[in-house]
Design an enzyme around this catalytic site. Structure first.
Site, PDB file in Angstrom:
ATOM      1  N   CYS A  87       0.819  -1.218   0.000  1.00 14.47           N
ATOM      2  CA  CYS A  87       0.000   0.000   0.000  1.00 14.47           C
ATOM      3  C   CYS A  87       0.852   1.267   0.000  1.00 14.47           C
ATOM      4  O   CYS A  87       0.706   2.133   0.863  1.00 14.47           O
ATOM      5  CB  CYS A  87      -0.957   0.016   1.179  1.00 14.47           C
ATOM      6  SG  CYS A  87      -2.265  -1.202   1.028  1.00 14.47           S
TER       7      CYS A  87
ATOM      8  N   TYR B 116      -1.350   4.351   1.552  1.00  9.57           N
ATOM      9  CA  TYR B 116      -2.414   4.693   0.590  1.00  9.57           C
ATOM     10  C   TYR B 116      -2.251   6.128   0.091  1.00  9.57           C
ATOM     11  O   TYR B 116      -3.203   6.741  -0.381  1.00  9.57           O
ATOM     12  CB  TYR B 116      -3.806   4.545   1.197  1.00  9.57           C
ATOM     13  CG  TYR B 116      -4.383   3.153   1.216  1.00  9.57           C
ATOM     14  CD1 TYR B 116      -3.626   2.041   0.849  1.00  9.57           C
ATOM     15  CD2 TYR B 116      -5.702   2.938   1.600  1.00  9.57           C
ATOM     16  CE1 TYR B 116      -4.173   0.771   0.872  1.00  9.57           C
ATOM     17  CE2 TYR B 116      -6.255   1.662   1.622  1.00  9.57           C
ATOM     18  CZ  TYR B 116      -5.484   0.586   1.261  1.00  9.57           C
ATOM     19  OH  TYR B 116      -6.034  -0.667   1.273  1.00  9.57           O
TER      20      TYR B 116
ATOM     21  N   TRP C 262      -4.328   5.783   5.824  1.00  4.45           N
ATOM     22  CA  TRP C 262      -4.509   4.356   6.093  1.00  4.45           C
ATOM     23  C   TRP C 262      -3.462   3.842   7.074  1.00  4.45           C
ATOM     24  O   TRP C 262      -3.721   2.926   7.860  1.00  4.45           O
ATOM     25  CB  TRP C 262      -4.424   3.568   4.785  1.00  4.45           C
ATOM     26  CG  TRP C 262      -4.470   2.088   4.971  1.00  4.45           C
ATOM     27  CD1 TRP C 262      -5.571   1.310   5.164  1.00  4.45           C
ATOM     28  CD2 TRP C 262      -3.353   1.190   4.991  1.00  4.45           C
ATOM     29  NE1 TRP C 262      -5.214  -0.013   5.304  1.00  4.45           N
ATOM     30  CE2 TRP C 262      -3.853  -0.106   5.199  1.00  4.45           C
ATOM     31  CE3 TRP C 262      -1.968   1.356   4.854  1.00  4.45           C
ATOM     32  CZ2 TRP C 262      -3.033  -1.237   5.257  1.00  4.45           C
ATOM     33  CZ3 TRP C 262      -1.151   0.238   4.915  1.00  4.45           C
ATOM     34  CH2 TRP C 262      -1.683  -1.040   5.114  1.00  4.45           C
TER      35      TRP C 262
ATOM     36  N   TYR D 188      -9.923  -5.067  -6.470  1.00  6.90           N
ATOM     37  CA  TYR D 188      -9.063  -4.495  -5.432  1.00  6.90           C
ATOM     38  C   TYR D 188      -7.671  -5.118  -5.486  1.00  6.90           C
ATOM     39  O   TYR D 188      -7.534  -6.333  -5.565  1.00  6.90           O
ATOM     40  CB  TYR D 188      -9.718  -4.767  -4.079  1.00  6.90           C
ATOM     41  CG  TYR D 188      -9.057  -4.158  -2.881  1.00  6.90           C
ATOM     42  CD1 TYR D 188      -8.888  -2.791  -2.759  1.00  6.90           C
ATOM     43  CD2 TYR D 188      -8.632  -4.966  -1.829  1.00  6.90           C
ATOM     44  CE1 TYR D 188      -8.313  -2.238  -1.629  1.00  6.90           C
ATOM     45  CE2 TYR D 188      -8.057  -4.427  -0.684  1.00  6.90           C
ATOM     46  CZ  TYR D 188      -7.895  -3.060  -0.592  1.00  6.90           C
ATOM     47  OH  TYR D 188      -7.325  -2.513   0.527  1.00  6.90           O
ATOM     48  N   HIS D 189      -6.640  -4.266  -5.498  1.00 11.69           N
ATOM     49  CA  HIS D 189      -5.239  -4.687  -5.578  1.00 11.69           C
ATOM     50  C   HIS D 189      -4.855  -5.220  -6.959  1.00 11.69           C
ATOM     51  O   HIS D 189      -4.004  -6.094  -7.074  1.00 11.69           O
ATOM     52  CB  HIS D 189      -4.891  -5.729  -4.495  1.00 11.69           C
ATOM     53  CG  HIS D 189      -4.844  -5.169  -3.121  1.00 11.69           C
ATOM     54  ND1 HIS D 189      -4.927  -5.957  -1.988  1.00 11.69           N
ATOM     55  CD2 HIS D 189      -4.733  -3.896  -2.672  1.00 11.69           C
ATOM     56  CE1 HIS D 189      -4.869  -5.189  -0.908  1.00 11.69           C
ATOM     57  NE2 HIS D 189      -4.749  -3.930  -1.301  1.00 11.69           N
TER      58      HIS D 189
ATOM     59  N   HIS E 186      -3.374   0.271  -6.592  1.00  9.28           N
ATOM     60  CA  HIS E 186      -4.637   0.725  -6.020  1.00  9.28           C
ATOM     61  C   HIS E 186      -5.379   1.673  -6.964  1.00  9.28           C
ATOM     62  O   HIS E 186      -5.833   2.749  -6.564  1.00  9.28           O
ATOM     63  CB  HIS E 186      -4.402   1.369  -4.659  1.00  9.28           C
ATOM     64  CG  HIS E 186      -4.005   0.386  -3.605  1.00  9.28           C
ATOM     65  ND1 HIS E 186      -2.703  -0.060  -3.472  1.00  9.28           N
ATOM     66  CD2 HIS E 186      -4.712  -0.259  -2.653  1.00  9.28           C
ATOM     67  CE1 HIS E 186      -2.643  -0.937  -2.482  1.00  9.28           C
ATOM     68  NE2 HIS E 186      -3.847  -1.086  -1.979  1.00  9.28           N
TER      69      HIS E 186
END
Length: 848
Positions: A445, A489, A507, A705-706, A791
Site C-alpha cells: 500500500c 495509501y 490508512w 481491489y489490488h 490501487h
C-alpha cells in the site's frame, strides 16, 4: 464441508425488510501428511520465496474483513469421478509416486517424476483425462507438503479435445516455492484433456517434479475471447413474473439497473419451479455465453440448477447449450456455451432455488456474449502466473516489469520490514522472484513515483515512514531518508523539476496526524514538509473519516512545480510546491460526486479523463460516469461529462494508449475489497474523438481491489493482480496481456505495423529536436511516460503527442516539448503511428 444456515422468508417480506439470508462457509485447511521417500535435498544458493510468517496478522488495523464470498472460488470444483491421469514419467521403484495419486483425495500420496537410477530430466508433464467434455477455467495444484523437493516452478497448461492435438498454452508462469495450493486460472473453454507441464523446480533443487493433488475448476462465466452484445431493442418475457406486490417484470433484466429485478410470481399461490426467462434479440446472432447477476436486495430467488437453450423462431428450443448449478451467493454468474450458436432467442430456465428457500427465481441483469472480433474488440494472451499477487507494478526502461505484494506473496499485515518482489521479462515472459530485506521496508500500500533517471521511488505503506528506491541499472534496492509523516495509501507524482511530491495516506501511520504534503529531493535524498498543503482540503466525504477520505489521490504535475489535484474528491485544487507550499480551490469536477477508487489519466497535453469510482471506499454503488478535465490556458480547469461507460466501476485501472484512446480494465459495480462479486469482466476503450466507450473482449480473470494495468513498449497492455487476502479464493497471482484492436486483423493475426529504424538517442533535452526514420510513412508520433500502478492509480502515466517536420517519406524531425511540466523528466515510450492508427513498437528515451 459447507453448512448453510438459511431461514426462508417470503420474498415480498424479504425485500420489504431488507433481511438477507446468511451463509456460513467452512474452509478445511490442507493436511500436512508424511509422503514417501524423496530424493535428497539439493540447494544451489538461489533465493527462494518464503512462506508468510504466521506470527503476523493478515490484516492491518483499518483493512476490511475478507468477505465470505472470497473464501470459495467463483468457479465450481469439477467432480473427478471417472477421471484418469497419466504422466510423462513417474517414480515407482523407490516410492509409490504414481500419477494416479493426484486424484485420490489424499495429500499424503503424491505423484513424483522418476528419480531412481538416472533421474528423468525436466520437463515433466501430467495429463488429466476427464472422459467427457467440460468447461474448465483453472487448475488447482497442491504441492507436496512433507518436503520441498519437486515443487513446480515454471509451468505451462494446455488443453485438448482428443488427447492428441494440443494447442498453444492457455496459461504459463512461475510458482512460489511454498506448500500452499495454487489456483492457475485461464479463460474458460471446453476440453476433455488438461495437461500441466513443469519446466523447472521451484527451488532449483534438482530435476524433479511432484504434486499431491490436482483439481480442475469449471465455468465461472468468463469464457475466452467474447464480447457483450449490445442490448438495444431487446425484449424479455418470462414463464411468470411478480406484478402485484412489486414491479418485478422480466424487462428489468435488460434495463442496466441492478436494483430492479425480475422475480417469479409469489403473490397468492407461488408459481412452482421451474421458471424461465427468454431474451429476444430481434434478429439471429452468434451467441456463446450468458451472464446472470443475482438480485442485490436479498437471497431469495437466486438461481441454482439451470439450463440454457436457444431458438431461431421462439417456438422450438433445442438441447441445452449450457447447464449446471450456480453457487448461492451474490456474485455474477456465467454460463459458457458448449459451442457458439446462431439464435434469436436465448432462454434461461431455473430448475432449483440456490439455497432451497422456496419455489422462487429472480435475476437483476442478464447479458449475452458473442465471439469477439479481434479487429474491433482486441484479444487476450495466455494467463501468466506470478509467484506473488502483483499489487504494485512499474514499467522499467530495460523492457521489464517490476511487481511486488507485501511481506507475504498472498497476504499482508503488520510492519515486517521486508517485501516480496518479482520481475517479468517482457521479452521472454520469464518471471523471477526475490525477497527484499535490506531496506527494512514492507512496501504494501505505498506511494510510487518513477524518477527522472528511471529509478522507482516507493514510500510508506505497512512500514509507513520508510522510503526505498529500486535501480533497474543495478537491479538493486536501497533506502533513502524516511518521510517526515508516516503514511499509507498516499498519492505521489514526479514534479517538473525532478523532485517527488507526496500527499495523503491516512490508512497507515499516526491517525491523529494530518497527512499533509511533502517533497523529496533526488539531490539531497531528504524530505521537505509543505505546511501550506493540508490533506484535509483534498479529502472526499467518506463516512469512514480521514483514513479513507485522503486515499489514492489523482495528481497531475504541471509547470513550475505545480500540481493539479483533480480527485477523487469532487473538489479540485491547485497545489504549489514552492517554499512551504500552497493550495487553492480549482472548482468542482463538473457535476461529479466524490469518486474514490476511480482513476484519472492524461490522454493529451493538459487533458485528462476521469473514470468511475464511488462516493465511499467500499459498500456503495459505483458510477458509470466519466469526465474530461482540460487545464486550458487560464489556470481554471474546465471539467465536462463525457460518454458513460457501459459498466459501473470502482477498483478499476486505466491506461492511455499511443493513439490517445484510454482503456479501462476490471472493477466492481459495488466495491467490496477482496471480493470478485459484481466484477466488470468487459474492458472498454474511450475515444476522445467521439467521447464514447466501446466494449472489448472479456477478461479471463476478474481484476478488482489490488489489481494493476500498464502500457507495454509493444503497444499492448498488461492487466493483473487482485486479492492478497491470505487463505482466500480471490487471490489472483497472475496477469494477462491485452492486444488492442489497433494491432489486429479480423482473423486475429497482427497487422503490419511501422518500424522506427536507425538510431534514436536514449536521452534528449527539453526543447531538443530528434531525427527519426521509419520503414514506411507515418502520420503521428507520441511519447507515453513509463507508468507505475497500484490501487487503481497511476499518476506517472501521460501521453504527449509530438509536433514534427517531415523531411522525406520516411524521415522526420521531432520536437521535444521545452516545458518540463508538459513532458515531465523521465523515461518515455516513443511510438510512431501510421495513417490507420497502428503504432510501432516503442523506443525508450529519457527526456530531461
Amino acid at each position: 464441508m459447507l453448512t448453510r444456515l438459511l431461514k426462508p422468508f417470503p420474498p415480498d417480506r424479504l425485500r420489504s425488510t431488507g433481511l438477507i439470508a446468511l451463509a456460513l462457509a467452512a474452509v478445511i485447511a490442507a493436511l500436512l501428511p508424511l509422503a514417501g521417500v524423496a530424493p535428497a535435498t539439493a540447494t544451489n544458493g538461489a533465493v527462494r520465496a518464503e512462506a508468510p510468517d504466521p506470527r503476523h496478522p493478515m490484516a492491518a488495523p483499518h483493512e476490511p474483513v475478507v468477505p465470505a464470498d472470497a473464501m470459495e472460488p467463483t468457479a465450481p470444483v469439477l467432480p473427478r469421478s471417472g477421471w484418469t491421469v497419466s504422466a510423462s514419467d513417474e517414480e515407482t521403484a523407490s516410492e509409490d509416486g504414481r500419477a494416479t495419486n493426484v486424484l485420490d483425495g489424499s495429500n499424503a500420496t503424491i505423484w513424483h517424476s522418476r528419480y531412481s537410477g538416472t533421474p528423468q530430466p525436466l520437463p515433466h508433464s501430467i495429463t488429466i483425462d476427464m472422459h467427457r467434455t467440460a468447461v474448465v477455467s483453472a487448475l488447482v495444484y497442491q504441492p507436496r507438503t512433507d518436503s520441498a523437493n519437486g515443487r513446480v516452478g515454471s509451468y505451462t497448461i494446455q488443453m485438448s479435445a482428443n488427447g492428441t492435438s494440443w494447442g498453444s498454452a492457455v496459461a504459463s508462469g512461475t510458482l512460489g516455492d511454498d506448500a500452499a495450493a495454487k489456483t492457475l486460472s485461464f479463460a474458460a473453454q471446453g476440453a476433455r484433456y488438461v495437461r500441466l507441464t513443469a519446466t523447472s523446480e521451484a527451488g532449483n533443487r534438482g530435476p524433479w517434479s511432484s504434486a499431491a493433488e490436482i483439481n480442475l475448476l469449471g465455468d465461472p462465466g468468463s469464457p475466452a475471447s467474447v464480447v457483450d452484445l449490445p442490448r438495444t431493442g431487446w425484449t424479455a418475457t418470462a414463464s411468470d413474473e411478480e406484478t402485484s406486490n412489486s414491479p418485478d417484470r422480466a424487462a428489468n433484466v435488460l434495463d442496466g439497473d441492478a436494483d430492479t429485478i425480475w422475480h417469479s410470481r409469489y403473490s397468492g399461490t407461488p408459481q412452482p419451479l421451474p421458471h424461465s426467462i427468454t431474451i429476444d434479440m430481434k434478429s439471429a446472432r452468434d451467441v456463446s455465453a450468458l451472464s446472470y447477476q443475482p438480485r442485490k436486495s436479498g437471497a431469495n430467488g437466486r438461481v441454482g440448477a439451470y439450463t440454457v437453450t436457444t431458438s431461431t423462431d421462439g417456438t422450438t428450443f433445442g438441447a441445452p447449450v449450457a447447464s449446471g448449478t450456480w453457487k448461492d451467493d451474490e456474485t455474477v454468474k456465467g454460463a459458457t456455451f458448449s459451442r457458439t450458436v446462431s439464435a434469436r432467442y436465448v432462454r434461461l430456465t431455473a430448475t432449483t432455488e440456490a439455497g432451497g428457500r422456496g419455489p422462487w427465481s429472480s435475476a437483476a441483469e442478464i447479458r449475452l456474449s458473442a465471439p469477439a472480433n479481434p479487429a474491433t474488440s482486441g484479444s487476450w494472451g495466455r494467463v501468466t502466473g506470478f509467484p506473488l499477487v502483483p499489487v504494485a507494478t512499474a514499467l522499467l526502461p530495460n523492457n521489464k516489469l517490476l511487481a511486488w505484494s507485501a511481506y507475504g506473496i498472498d497476504r499482508f499485515g503488520g510492519s515486517n520490514g521486508y517485501t516480496q518482489t518479482a520481475i517479468m521479462d517482457l521479452g521472454t515472459g520469464a518471471v523471477t522472484q526475490r525477497r527484499v530485506d535490506n531496506t527494512k521496508h514492507d512496501m504494501f500500500c505505498p506511494g510510487i513515483a518513477v524518477l527522472k533517471d528511471g529509478r522507482v521511488l516507493v514510500t510508506g505503506g505497512s512500514n509507513a515512514e520508510r522510503a526505498s528506491i529500486y535501480d533497474p541499472a543495478t537491479d538493486g534496492w536501497s533506502s533513502t531518508t524516511d518521510m517526515n509523516i508516516a503514511r499509507g495509501y498516499q498519492a505521489m507524482t514526479l514534479l517538473s523539476n525532478g523532485d517527488a511530491f507526496v500527499l495523503g495516506g491516512s490508512w497507515s501511520g499516526d491517525p491523529g496526524v494530518s497527512k499533509d504534503g511533502e517533497v523529496w529531493s533526488p539531490t539531497t535524498g531528504g524530505w521537505r514538509k509543505l505546511s501550506g498543503v493540508p490533506a484535509t482540503d483534498t479529502m472526499t466525504g467518506d463516512p469512514g473519516g480521514p483514513y479513507r477520505a485522503d486515499n489514492h489521490q489523482w495528481l497531475h504535475a504541471t509547470s513550475n512545480g505545480r500540481v493539479l489535484h483533480l480527485g477523487p474528491s469532487k473538489q479540485m485544487n491547485w497545489i504549489s510546491t514552492q517554499g512551504n507550499g500552497s493550495l487553492a480551490a480549482a472548482g468542482t469536477r463538473a457535476d461529479s460526486a466524490d469518486a474514490m477508487n476511480g482513476n484519472a489519466v492524461a490522454y493529451d497535453i493538459g487533458k485528462l479523463l476521469t473514470l468511475g469510482g464511488a462516493t465511499a471506499y467500499e459498500n456503495t454503488t459505483a458510477t458509470r460516469r466519466a469526465y474530461t478535465v482540460d487545464l486550458g490556458t487560464g489556470g481554471q480547469p474546465r471539467a465536462a461529462r463525457t460518454g458513460d461507460m457501459d459498466y459501473a466501476r470502482s477498483f478499476s485501472n486505466s491506461v492511455v494508449m499511443p493513439d490517445g484512446k484510454v482503456a479501462v480494465f476490471g472493477g466492481q459495480s459495488y466495491p467490496v475489497p477482496f471480493s470478485d462479486a459484481t466484477s466488470a469482466l468487459t474492458p472498454e476503450i474511450w475515444d476522445p474523438a467521439t467521447g464514447r466507450f466501446t466494449r472489448m473482449a472479456s477478461m479471463p480473470v476478474p481484476r478488482n481491489y489490488h489489481s494493476v494495468a500498464n502500457l507495454l513498449p509493444d503497444g499492448r497492455i498488461f492487466s493483473g493482480g487482485g486479492g492478497l487476502c491470505g487463505d482466500c479464493a480471490t487471490n489472483h497471482a497472475d496477469g494477462a496481456i491485452f492486444t488492442p484492436p489497433y494491432l489486429l486483423n479480423a482473423d486475429g493475426t497482427e497487422r503490419k505495423r511501422p518500424v522506427i529504424t536507425g538510431t534514436v538517442p536514449t536521452r534528449v533535452s527539453h526543447g531538443a529536436t530528434v531525427p527519426v526514420t521509419t520503414d514506411s510513412a507515418v502520420t503521428k508520433f507520441a511519447l507515453v511516460r513509463a507508468g507505475a500502478a497500484t490501487h487503481s492509480t497511476d499518476n506517472d502515466q501521460r501521453r504527449v503527442p509530438l509536433t514534427f517536420t517531415r523531411n522525406s517519406a520516411t524521415s522526420y524531425t521531432l520536437d521535444i516539448p521545452s516545458d518540463p511540466g508538459v513532458a515531465l523528466p523521465g523515461g518515455y515510450l516513443l511510438f510512431a503511428l501510421d495513417a490507420a492508427g497502428v503504432p510501432s513498437k516503442a523506443r525508450m528515451i529519457t527526456v530531461g
